[in-house]
Design a protein around this motif. Structure first.
Motif, PDB file in Angstrom:
ATOM      1  N   MET A  38       0.823  -1.204   0.000  1.00 47.82           N
ATOM      2  CA  MET A  38       0.000   0.000   0.000  1.00 47.82           C
ATOM      3  C   MET A  38       0.863   1.262   0.000  1.00 47.82           C
ATOM      4  O   MET A  38       0.546   2.255  -0.660  1.00 47.82           O
ATOM      5  CB  MET A  38      -0.926   0.005   1.214  1.00 47.82           C
ATOM      6  CG  MET A  38      -1.987  -1.083   1.231  1.00 47.82           C
ATOM      7  SD  MET A  38      -3.124  -1.018  -0.192  1.00 47.82           S
ATOM      8  CE  MET A  38      -2.403  -2.313  -1.247  1.00 47.82           C
ATOM      9  N   ALA A  39       1.973   1.215   0.729  1.00 45.58           N
ATOM     10  CA  ALA A  39       2.869   2.371   0.773  1.00 45.58           C
ATOM     11  C   ALA A  39       3.472   2.646  -0.602  1.00 45.58           C
ATOM     12  O   ALA A  39       3.607   3.805  -1.017  1.00 45.58           O
ATOM     13  CB  ALA A  39       3.974   2.140   1.795  1.00 45.58           C
ATOM     14  N   MET A  40       3.821   1.591  -1.326  1.00 42.08           N
ATOM     15  CA  MET A  40       4.400   1.790  -2.657  1.00 42.08           C
ATOM     16  C   MET A  40       3.338   2.274  -3.645  1.00 42.08           C
ATOM     17  O   MET A  40       3.632   3.048  -4.561  1.00 42.08           O
ATOM     18  CB  MET A  40       5.037   0.497  -3.150  1.00 42.08           C
ATOM     19  CG  MET A  40       6.296   0.105  -2.387  1.00 42.08           C
ATOM     20  SD  MET A  40       7.476   1.473  -2.203  1.00 42.08           S
ATOM     21  CE  MET A  40       7.774   1.927  -3.910  1.00 42.08           C
ATOM     22  N   THR A  41       2.091   1.844  -3.460  1.00 43.85           N
ATOM     23  CA  THR A  41       1.008   2.373  -4.286  1.00 43.85           C
ATOM     24  C   THR A  41       0.854   3.872  -4.043  1.00 43.85           C
ATOM     25  O   THR A  41       0.708   4.669  -4.977  1.00 43.85           O
ATOM     26  CB  THR A  41      -0.313   1.660  -3.974  1.00 43.85           C
ATOM     27  OG1 THR A  41      -0.195   0.265  -4.279  1.00 43.85           O
ATOM     28  CG2 THR A  41      -1.467   2.238  -4.787  1.00 43.85           C
ATOM     29  N   ALA A  42       0.929   4.264  -2.774  1.00 37.90           N
ATOM     30  CA  ALA A  42       0.804   5.679  -2.425  1.00 37.90           C
ATOM     31  C   ALA A  42       1.954   6.498  -2.985  1.00 37.90           C
ATOM     32  O   ALA A  42       1.800   7.684  -3.285  1.00 37.90           O
ATOM     33  CB  ALA A  42       0.739   5.835  -0.907  1.00 37.90           C
ATOM     34  N   SER A  43       3.105   5.870  -3.161  1.00 34.44           N
ATOM     35  CA  SER A  43       4.279   6.601  -3.645  1.00 34.44           C
ATOM     36  C   SER A  43       4.163   6.988  -5.113  1.00 34.44           C
ATOM     37  O   SER A  43       4.874   7.884  -5.579  1.00 34.44           O
ATOM     38  CB  SER A  43       5.539   5.748  -3.441  1.00 34.44           C
ATOM     39  OG  SER A  43       5.633   4.721  -4.424  1.00 34.44           O
ATOM     40  N   GLY A  44       3.293   6.295  -5.849  1.00 37.81           N
ATOM     41  CA  GLY A  44       3.151   6.573  -7.273  1.00 37.81           C
ATOM     42  C   GLY A  44       4.255   5.971  -8.126  1.00 37.81           C
ATOM     43  O   GLY A  44       4.357   6.258  -9.320  1.00 37.81           O
ATOM     44  N   THR A  45       5.084   5.110  -7.532  1.00 36.67           N
ATOM     45  CA  THR A  45       6.181   4.506  -8.283  1.00 36.67           C
ATOM     46  C   THR A  45       5.672   3.521  -9.322  1.00 36.67           C
ATOM     47  O   THR A  45       6.194   3.435 -10.425  1.00 36.67           O
ATOM     48  CB  THR A  45       7.156   3.793  -7.321  1.00 36.67           C
ATOM     49  OG1 THR A  45       7.547   4.703  -6.291  1.00 36.67           O
ATOM     50  CG2 THR A  45       8.388   3.299  -8.068  1.00 36.67           C
ATOM     51  N   TRP A  46       4.638   2.755  -8.960  1.00 33.64           N
ATOM     52  CA  TRP A  46       3.961   1.886  -9.929  1.00 33.64           C
ATOM     53  C   TRP A  46       2.498   1.801  -9.554  1.00 33.64           C
ATOM     54  O   TRP A  46       2.085   2.216  -8.466  1.00 33.64           O
ATOM     55  CB  TRP A  46       4.608   0.501  -9.994  1.00 33.64           C
ATOM     56  CG  TRP A  46       4.583  -0.288  -8.707  1.00 33.64           C
ATOM     57  CD1 TRP A  46       3.535  -0.952  -8.149  1.00 33.64           C
ATOM     58  CD2 TRP A  46       5.700  -0.512  -7.823  1.00 33.64           C
ATOM     59  NE1 TRP A  46       3.908  -1.568  -6.986  1.00 33.64           N
ATOM     60  CE2 TRP A  46       5.228  -1.321  -6.769  1.00 33.64           C
ATOM     61  CE3 TRP A  46       7.039  -0.116  -7.849  1.00 33.64           C
ATOM     62  CZ2 TRP A  46       6.064  -1.732  -5.727  1.00 33.64           C
ATOM     63  CZ3 TRP A  46       7.864  -0.529  -6.814  1.00 33.64           C
ATOM     64  CH2 TRP A  46       7.381  -1.331  -5.766  1.00 33.64           C
ATOM     65  N   ASN A 105       5.912  10.688  -4.449  1.00 32.02           N
ATOM     66  CA  ASN A 105       4.878  11.401  -3.701  1.00 32.02           C
ATOM     67  C   ASN A 105       5.265  11.667  -2.250  1.00 32.02           C
ATOM     68  O   ASN A 105       4.408  11.922  -1.409  1.00 32.02           O
ATOM     69  CB  ASN A 105       3.565  10.614  -3.755  1.00 32.02           C
ATOM     70  CG  ASN A 105       2.975  10.606  -5.155  1.00 32.02           C
ATOM     71  OD1 ASN A 105       3.298  11.454  -5.986  1.00 32.02           O
ATOM     72  ND2 ASN A 105       2.114   9.635  -5.436  1.00 32.02           N
ATOM     73  N   GLY A 106       6.552  11.583  -1.944  1.00 26.65           N
ATOM     74  CA  GLY A 106       7.006  11.897  -0.602  1.00 26.65           C
ATOM     75  C   GLY A 106       6.794  10.769   0.393  1.00 26.65           C
ATOM     76  O   GLY A 106       6.455   9.634   0.034  1.00 26.65           O
ATOM     77  N   THR A 107       6.955  11.076   1.651  1.00 24.28           N
ATOM     78  CA  THR A 107       6.844  10.092   2.727  1.00 24.28           C
ATOM     79  C   THR A 107       5.391   9.673   2.937  1.00 24.28           C
ATOM     80  O   THR A 107       4.483  10.504   2.942  1.00 24.28           O
ATOM     81  CB  THR A 107       7.403  10.673   4.044  1.00 24.28           C
ATOM     82  OG1 THR A 107       8.752  11.083   3.817  1.00 24.28           O
ATOM     83  CG2 THR A 107       7.358   9.642   5.153  1.00 24.28           C
ATOM     84  N   PHE A 108       5.187   8.379   3.110  1.00 31.60           N
ATOM     85  CA  PHE A 108       3.848   7.838   3.349  1.00 31.60           C
ATOM     86  C   PHE A 108       3.555   7.909   4.845  1.00 31.60           C
ATOM     87  O   PHE A 108       4.211   7.263   5.651  1.00 31.60           O
ATOM     88  CB  PHE A 108       3.770   6.405   2.850  1.00 31.60           C
ATOM     89  CG  PHE A 108       2.415   5.774   3.021  1.00 31.60           C
ATOM     90  CD1 PHE A 108       1.281   6.377   2.521  1.00 31.60           C
ATOM     91  CD2 PHE A 108       2.282   4.570   3.703  1.00 31.60           C
ATOM     92  CE1 PHE A 108       0.031   5.792   2.681  1.00 31.60           C
ATOM     93  CE2 PHE A 108       1.042   3.982   3.863  1.00 31.60           C
ATOM     94  CZ  PHE A 108      -0.084   4.596   3.349  1.00 31.60           C
ATOM     95  N   THR A 109       2.561   8.697   5.230  1.00 27.34           N
ATOM     96  CA  THR A 109       2.210   8.874   6.634  1.00 27.34           C
ATOM     97  C   THR A 109       0.823   8.296   6.916  1.00 27.34           C
ATOM     98  O   THR A 109       0.036   8.049   6.001  1.00 27.34           O
ATOM     99  CB  THR A 109       2.218  10.372   6.997  1.00 27.34           C
ATOM    100  OG1 THR A 109       1.368  11.078   6.070  1.00 27.34           O
ATOM    101  CG2 THR A 109       3.631  10.925   6.896  1.00 27.34           C
ATOM    102  N   THR A 110       0.534   8.084   8.202  1.00 28.86           N
ATOM    103  CA  THR A 110      -0.707   7.417   8.583  1.00 28.86           C
ATOM    104  C   THR A 110      -1.957   8.196   8.160  1.00 28.86           C
ATOM    105  O   THR A 110      -3.010   7.606   7.939  1.00 28.86           O
ATOM    106  CB  THR A 110      -0.746   7.183  10.101  1.00 28.86           C
ATOM    107  OG1 THR A 110      -0.544   8.432  10.776  1.00 28.86           O
ATOM    108  CG2 THR A 110       0.336   6.210  10.513  1.00 28.86           C
ATOM    109  N   ASP A 111      -1.863   9.520   8.033  1.00 30.14           N
ATOM    110  CA  ASP A 111      -3.039  10.296   7.663  1.00 30.14           C
ATOM    111  C   ASP A 111      -3.448  10.073   6.210  1.00 30.14           C
ATOM    112  O   ASP A 111      -4.539  10.468   5.796  1.00 30.14           O
ATOM    113  CB  ASP A 111      -2.797  11.789   7.896  1.00 30.14           C
ATOM    114  CG  ASP A 111      -1.650  12.322   7.055  1.00 30.14           C
ATOM    115  OD1 ASP A 111      -0.512  11.847   7.243  1.00 30.14           O
ATOM    116  OD2 ASP A 111      -1.901  13.193   6.202  1.00 30.14           O
ATOM    117  N   ARG A 112      -2.602   9.382   5.438  1.00 27.84           N
ATOM    118  CA  ARG A 112      -2.917   9.106   4.030  1.00 27.84           C
ATOM    119  C   ARG A 112      -3.487   7.709   3.822  1.00 27.84           C
ATOM    120  O   ARG A 112      -3.847   7.346   2.713  1.00 27.84           O
ATOM    121  CB  ARG A 112      -1.659   9.282   3.173  1.00 27.84           C
ATOM    122  CG  ARG A 112      -1.086  10.700   3.201  1.00 27.84           C
ATOM    123  CD  ARG A 112       0.267  10.763   2.529  1.00 27.84           C
ATOM    124  NE  ARG A 112       0.197  10.375   1.117  1.00 27.84           N
ATOM    125  CZ  ARG A 112       1.266  10.152   0.358  1.00 27.84           C
ATOM    126  NH1 ARG A 112       2.482  10.274   0.877  1.00 27.84           N
ATOM    127  NH2 ARG A 112       1.134   9.820  -0.906  1.00 27.84           N
TER     128      ARG A 112
END
Length: 219
Positions: A38-46, A105-112
């Motif tokens: 989920m964190a990598m999905t949030a990053s927009g890398t793939w 997309n920067g650091t993945f934080t809990t609020d996201r």
């Protein structure tokens, strides 16, 4: 892509046996793998399509012998290395061996978390009028792409009937090839069991799949 992952319609793998009261995760590490994904999905890398293609590229013996979340782990490792975010030596050592890189997309934080877990919309503005309508007879193309495709192997080359038109959607095949979203009309197509498996098919059985317009031709 033709591979061991495309098991639809195949014999010899035994019956599906649902586990009563199955937990969300059987082991703590599975939850960690899910969180990393989920964190990598949030990053927009793939995106989800490239992620699926990563699993499809696992060697057949590895795919068959791996559990569900072990496939996710192996996929994530493969893509992290391919995108230059970690090295194989770092995966083997279990820690960083060089300074980390900033994600898109920067650091993945809990609020996201809540936003990331919501399913996004894949509908897009159509590029042309739909080629088919409900009730039309269509034949699925007998394609064998080396990249990702959402057309199951067991329906290729068979005739079905269009049940429903869903609108234009992101075309996963194009996304994985690096050709952009290339929106295509999406249909539900119904097949008679005998069309797919001959006279040995269970009487009266029908199978419906969702198929993109490039997969179809008039029958």
């Amino acid at each position: 892509m033709d591979g061991i992952h495309d098991l639809g319609g195949m014999d010899g793998f035994g019956s599906v046996k649902p586990e009563p009261d199955e937990p969300v995760f059987h082991h703590k590490w599975e939850g960690r793998v899910f969180a990393m994904s989920m964190a990598m999905t949030a990053s927009g890398t793939w995106n989800i399509d490239i992620g699926r293609f990563g699993i499809e590229r696992l060697p057949p013996a590895v795919y068959i012998s791996s559990s569900y979340y072990d496939k996710w782990r192996r996929r994530t490792e493969l893509l992290l290395v391919e995108h230059g975010l970690v090295s194989e030596d770092e995966i083997a050592s279990g820690g960083s061996l060089a300074p980390g890189q900033e994600l898109r997309n920067g650091t993945f934080t809990t609020d996201r978390v809540e936003r990331v877990l919501k399913r996004g919309a894949f509908t897009r503005t159509p590029q042309a009028e739909p080629r088919f309508q409900p009730g039309d007879h269509v034949r699925t193309r007998n394609i064998h792409p080396r990249s990702h495709t959402r057309l199951p192997r067991y329906v290729r080359g068979h005739v079905g009937v269009v049940e429903r038109l869903h609108g234009a959607n992101v075309f996963p095949d194009s996304v994985v090839r690096g050709e952009g979203e290339n929106p295509q009309w999406l249909y539900t197509v119904r097949f008679d069991g005998r069309e797919l498996w001959g006279d040995d098919a269970e009487p009266g059985i029908k199978v419906s799949i969702e198929a993109f317009e490039p997969y179809l031709e008039p029958a």
